[in-house]
Design an enzyme around this catalytic site. Structure first.
Site, mmCIF file in Angstrom:
data_model
loop_
_atom_site.group_PDB
_atom_site.id
_atom_site.type_symbol
_atom_site.label_atom_id
_atom_site.label_comp_id
_atom_site.label_asym_id
_atom_site.label_seq_id
_atom_site.Cartn_x
_atom_site.Cartn_y
_atom_site.Cartn_z
ATOM 1 N N LYS A 141 2.352 3.735 -9.083
ATOM 2 C CA LYS A 141 2.329 2.252 -8.848
ATOM 3 C C LYS A 141 3.141 1.591 -9.914
ATOM 4 C CE LYS A 141 -1.849 2.001 -6.053
ATOM 5 N NZ LYS A 141 -3.414 1.611 -6.067
ATOM 6 N N TYR A 147 0.290 -1.924 3.809
ATOM 7 C CA TYR A 147 -1.135 -2.131 3.569
ATOM 8 C C TYR A 147 -1.720 -2.878 4.870
ATOM 9 C CZ TYR A 147 -0.670 0.118 -1.149
ATOM 10 O OH TYR A 147 -0.466 0.907 -2.149
#
Length: 140
Positions: free
Chosen positions: A11, A51
């Site tokens: 990330k 997501y």
């Protein structure tokens, strides 16, 4: 144990701190093999699509904003029980609960900026890999 593939994402918090290589070394040290890898910067639309399963959850917008805040490293990992192995090496989502020596115990800043994502099941791994990589990019 079955040979599986799983998706791993390093990330933006981890790429910003230049710990990408250390994270990959932990994954490889655990017996996982990188069979596809690329550095990218997701658009808002890409992060929203990835997501989408969390769209109704209160953290969704913050998650999308975070995942588009800087570069990420997307990987396909391969190995025996790769999904479970990757999750073991990553550690608990909340770094305060992560076992010593795990990626999140060593590199995560907090529960939101926890350095890595990994697929949570073989079915989700297949879906996530297909969202992030063309079959021709997987060269294991």
């Amino acid at each position: 144990m079955a040979i599986e593939r799983t998706l791993s994402i390093i990330k933006p918090d981890a790429t910003a701190r230049n710990v990408t290589g250390k994270i990959i070394a932990k994954l490889e040290g655990a017996g996982l093999r990188v069979v596809a890898q690329k550095r990218a910067r997701w658009s808002e639309a890409e992060a929203q699509k990835f997501y989408e399963v969390h769209k109704e959850r209160p953290f969704y917008n913050d998650l999308v904003a975070f995942m588009t805040s800087g570069p990420i490293v997307l990987q396909v990992l391969e190995g025996a029980s790769a999904v479970a192995k990757n999750r073991e090496v990553m550690g608990a989502t909340n770094p305060a609960d992560a076992a010593p020596g795990t990626i999140r115990a060593e590199f995560a800043e907090n529960i939101e900026r926890n350095s890595v994502h990994g697929s949570d099941s073989p079915d989700n791994a297949a879906t996530e890999i297909a969202l992030c990589f063309d079959a021709s990019e997987i060269v294991g």
